[in-house]
Design a protein around this motif. Sequence first.
Motif, short mmCIF file in Angstrom:
data_model
loop_
_atom_site.label_atom_id
_atom_site.label_comp_id
_atom_site.label_asym_id
_atom_site.label_seq_id
_atom_site.Cartn_x
_atom_site.Cartn_y
_atom_site.Cartn_z
N LEU A 1 -67.32 34.22 -73.38
CA LEU A 1 -68.48 34.31 -74.27
C LEU A 1 -69.71 34.56 -73.40
CD1 LEU A 1 -67.78 31.46 -76.87
CD2 LEU A 1 -66.90 33.80 -76.78
N ARG B 1 -73.85 34.51 -74.37
CA ARG B 1 -74.57 33.33 -74.89
C ARG B 1 -75.86 33.04 -74.13
NH1 ARG B 1 -70.04 28.66 -75.03
NH2 ARG B 1 -69.97 29.27 -72.84
N ASP B 2 -75.76 32.92 -72.83
CA ASP B 2 -76.94 32.54 -72.05
C ASP B 2 -78.00 33.63 -72.00
OD1 ASP B 2 -75.83 30.08 -71.72
OD2 ASP B 2 -75.14 30.42 -69.66
N GLU C 1 -79.58 27.31 -85.33
CA GLU C 1 -78.37 27.99 -84.91
C GLU C 1 -77.38 27.98 -86.07
OE1 GLU C 1 -74.87 28.38 -81.56
OE2 GLU C 1 -75.99 26.49 -81.63
N ASN D 1 -74.71 25.37 -77.26
CA ASN D 1 -75.91 26.21 -77.24
C ASN D 1 -77.15 25.45 -77.66
OD1 ASN D 1 -74.42 28.52 -76.49
ND2 ASN D 1 -73.91 28.94 -78.62
N SER E 1 -74.34 32.78 -82.26
CA SER E 1 -73.62 33.05 -81.03
C SER E 1 -72.11 33.13 -81.29
CB SER E 1 -73.92 31.96 -80.00
OG SER E 1 -73.13 32.14 -78.83
N TYR E 2 -71.55 34.32 -81.22
CA TYR E 2 -70.11 34.53 -81.36
C TYR E 2 -69.56 33.91 -82.64
CZ TYR E 2 -70.29 36.48 -76.73
OH TYR E 2 -70.58 37.27 -75.65
#
Length: 215
Positions: A32, A35-36, A52, A60, A126-127
Amino acid sequence: MSAVSDHALLMDRIYRWQRRFGIYDATRKYYLLGRDPMLADVRPKPGGAVLEIGCGTGRNLVKAAMLYPEARFHGIDISQEMLAAAEKAIEGAGLGDRVRLAKADAAAFDPQSAFGEKGYDRIFISYAVSMIPQWRQVVAEAMTRLVPGGELHIADFGDMRGLPQWFGRAMIRWLGWHHVTPRTDLFTVAAEQGGRSVEKRLHRGFSWIAIIRKD
């Protein structure tokens, strides 16, 4: 049973043992990869509210709350298993006063009833769009929850066209076994939302990041 309930049960079944034995976060860090970089771009205003969608284990949210200590954070997920893991991570990081969670369907989410929030300065996913059947609806709904000038940030798998064909085909097949479908029209859907959009292709197309700013 509704499609939403079916999806919630599927997510709980997939992640129940992974999250309890720490497998989820231990393995996801290797692929993944967006993400950052996505979190580094979020940059909420001091005092701003950040949501989120599909917060998973809370990894996260914890990282973002540490990056942006003057913002407050909310997380929603359809999986009770993931929310249990996220709550543990948030409390363990001492962030219980700044990060709140709720179980919710991202395609029909009311931040006022869940958190007493009218709108968000930043929303990130995120994903998760690659696992949400009605992901286009989720993106459109998220845009309605932004305040003017707010931004929606999405990180997920890309089309992998810059990678060797054998690797891309194998990766897509492997993701499919885990109920993950890369959204190869992500940037097109982002551009259709009415705001200004930015496309980022990382790792030779392995990772994509879309940023949509609400005018």
